[in-house]
Design a protein around this motif. Structure first.
Motif, PDB file in Angstrom:
ATOM      1  N   UNK A 183      90.749  75.164  65.848  1.00 16.13           N
ATOM      2  CA  UNK A 183      91.238  75.773  64.604  1.00 16.13           C
ATOM      3  C   UNK A 183      92.099  74.792  63.816  1.00 16.13           C
ATOM      4  N   UNK A 184      92.902  74.013  64.523  1.00 12.70           N
ATOM      5  CA  UNK A 184      93.754  73.020  63.855  1.00 12.70           C
ATOM      6  C   UNK A 184      92.906  71.953  63.169  1.00 12.70           C
ATOM      7  N   UNK A 185      91.904  71.448  63.872  1.00 13.21           N
ATOM      8  CA  UNK A 185      91.021  70.435  63.297  1.00 13.21           C
ATOM      9  C   UNK A 185      90.295  70.988  62.077  1.00 13.21           C
ATOM     10  N   UNK A 186      89.868  72.239  62.158  1.00  9.57           N
ATOM     11  CA  UNK A 186      89.183  72.869  61.027  1.00  9.57           C
ATOM     12  C   UNK A 186      90.097  72.954  59.811  1.00  9.57           C
ATOM     13  N   UNK A 187      91.365  73.323  60.024  1.00  4.83           N
ATOM     14  CA  UNK A 187      92.309  73.433  58.905  1.00  4.83           C
ATOM     15  C   UNK A 187      92.503  72.095  58.207  1.00  4.83           C
ATOM     16  N   UNK A 188      92.585  71.012  58.991  1.00 10.49           N
ATOM     17  CA  UNK A 188      92.842  69.692  58.418  1.00 10.49           C
ATOM     18  C   UNK A 188      91.587  69.117  57.772  1.00 10.49           C
ATOM     19  N   UNK A 189      90.465  69.169  58.470  1.00 12.44           N
ATOM     20  CA  UNK A 189      89.234  68.549  57.975  1.00 12.44           C
ATOM     21  C   UNK A 189      88.672  69.303  56.773  1.00 12.44           C
TER      22      UNK A 189
END
Length: 414
Positions: A183-189
């Motif tokens: 979820x964190x990677x999705x928010x940033x990318x």
């Protein structure tokens, strides 16, 4: 609540809910990311504000990551004119810390997948490693200079602003097992950098950026990742990794390497290199929705032509590749040498004799440090005679004044 109690509360909260809501992030991990983020960087206002309440801010980041409450902050947009006009989207310092958290976890996984001839933004790689690799491969393909070797340079048009964020995340997602980290990677990318962005550039500066290179004129909303972010540099390597393996394994060229969006192929057959332009173009259009820039496509022979690559002019001399400095770099060195000579002369004439010797030495070494930084570029090129002439004149001038600055000898390696 003081900082120590707040951190203890975060740790207790994670332990208490470990069974049904595990905490995948630790304070040690966040702190390591913070140290990497500030390493070799000049302090920015964002960084200073973050460090004024360091313990509290690190604790808040930890809590936001483990609860899923973290959100990407607003970007600042400005224009830089050198080496060419670019639209820069700068992330907040706290967000850059998160970028290091993400890359530190993904890098070991993807390093095993990356093509060995990809040299941008990887540990142990870089521009000079790429140049050494080119020289080595040229010697191999040419069989020690016995055969003529041709080169093909390809460049992806408006690379960073045309990267599709959805495609990039789909490439990274299968390598992540933890849901909170995913979820964190999705928010940033997947974050759109133009959302509520604070623009710091004037209208005159904005006109320097053509529409096809601007984030504000994208055909699709999910296009573009910010230049300069650590996650963007890492993501760019992920984005083109499949292209690297396609070219090296399927097209079977003499040698292939890539530095970010610059592709270089060499072979003993000019016709073969010419025939590879079409399949590479088709692959990028079909799989990455990107175009090869025809204006930067160069096909030539090392024997008869020189090639501009990673800041150097590359040419074949007596069967071996040699690196030569560009004229503008030479002029920059001459100008820097003049500034050092002028600065030393000015300080010697205008400063008081009782000025502390330690401060004089610091100024002297600072001036020479700038010159040595320029000299680093020339240490990799065939420029010995030029360096000797420039530095020789400067050393004679500085050595005459060295006593005033508390140094016995001007140490500059040629």
């Amino acid at each position: 609540m003081d900082n120590d109690n707040r951190n203890n509360t975060n740790s207790v909260r994670c332990v208490a809910s470990a069974r049904d809501n595990p905490c995948p992030f630790s304070l040690e991990e966040i702190y390591r990311a913070y140290k990497l983020c500030r390493k070799r960087k000049r302090p920015s206002p964002d960084q200073i504000r973050f460090e004024l309440k360091l313990s509290e801010n690190l604790g808040c980041l930890l809590d936001e990551l483990n609860t899923g409450a973290y959100e990407v902050s607003t970007y600042r947009c400005f224009i830089v004119e050198k080496p060419k006009p670019r639209e820069i989207f700068a992330a907040n310092f706290r967000d850059r810390v998160i970028h290091h958290v993400i890359v530190s976890r993904l890098q070991p996984i993807w390093e095993k997948k990356f093509y060995h001839g990809s040299f941008a933004c990887r540990k142990g790689k870089g521009t000079h490693a790429a140049l050494k690799y080119l020289i080595k491969k040229h010697a191999s393909v040419s069989q020690g200079g016995k055969k003529e070797v041709f080169f093909l340079q390809l460049d992806l048009a408006s690379f960073f602003v045309t990267i599709n964020r959805k495609i990039l995340f789909d490439l990274i997602e299968p390598t992540i097992n933890e849901e909170k980290f995913k979820d964190l990677v999705a928010k940033v990318i997947l974050f759109n950098p133009t959302k509520d962005v604070v623009v710091k550039s004037s209208e005159k500066e904005k006109k320097l950026i053509p529409d096809y290179k601007s984030f504000f004129h994208r055909e699709y909303l999910d296009q573009g990742i910010p230049i300069g972010n650590l996650t963007s540099q890492f993501g760019a390597n992920v984005y083109l990794n499949s292209l690297d393996h396609f070219v090296s394994r399927k097209l079977r060229v003499g040698a292939y390497q890539r530095y970010m969006d610059d592709l270089l192929l060499i072979d003993t057959s000019r016709e073969k290199l010419l025939s590879l332009i079409v399949p590479i173009t088709e692959w990028t259009e079909k799989n990455r929705w990107q175009m090869i820039n025809p204006q930067k496509t160069v096909l030539g022979s090392f024997k008869n032509e020189s090639m501009n690559f990673l800041g150097y002019r590359v040419s074949e001399k007596e069967g071996k590749l040699k690196l030569f400095a560009h004229k503008d770099k030479k002029w920059n060195l001459v100008e820097e040498a003049k500034m050092v000579d002028w600065g030393v002369s000015f300080l010697r004439q205008k400063t008081h004799p009782l000025w502390p010797l330690s401060q004089r030495t610091d100024v002297f070494n600072s001036q020479l440090g700038k010159l040595r930084a320029k000299m680093g570029y020339f240490s990799h090129s065939e420029s010995y005679l030029f360096k000797t002439q420039v530095i020789g004149k400067l050393k004679n001038s500085i050595d005459a004044k060295a006593e005033f600055f508390g140094v016995r000898k001007c140490k500059i390696k040629v």
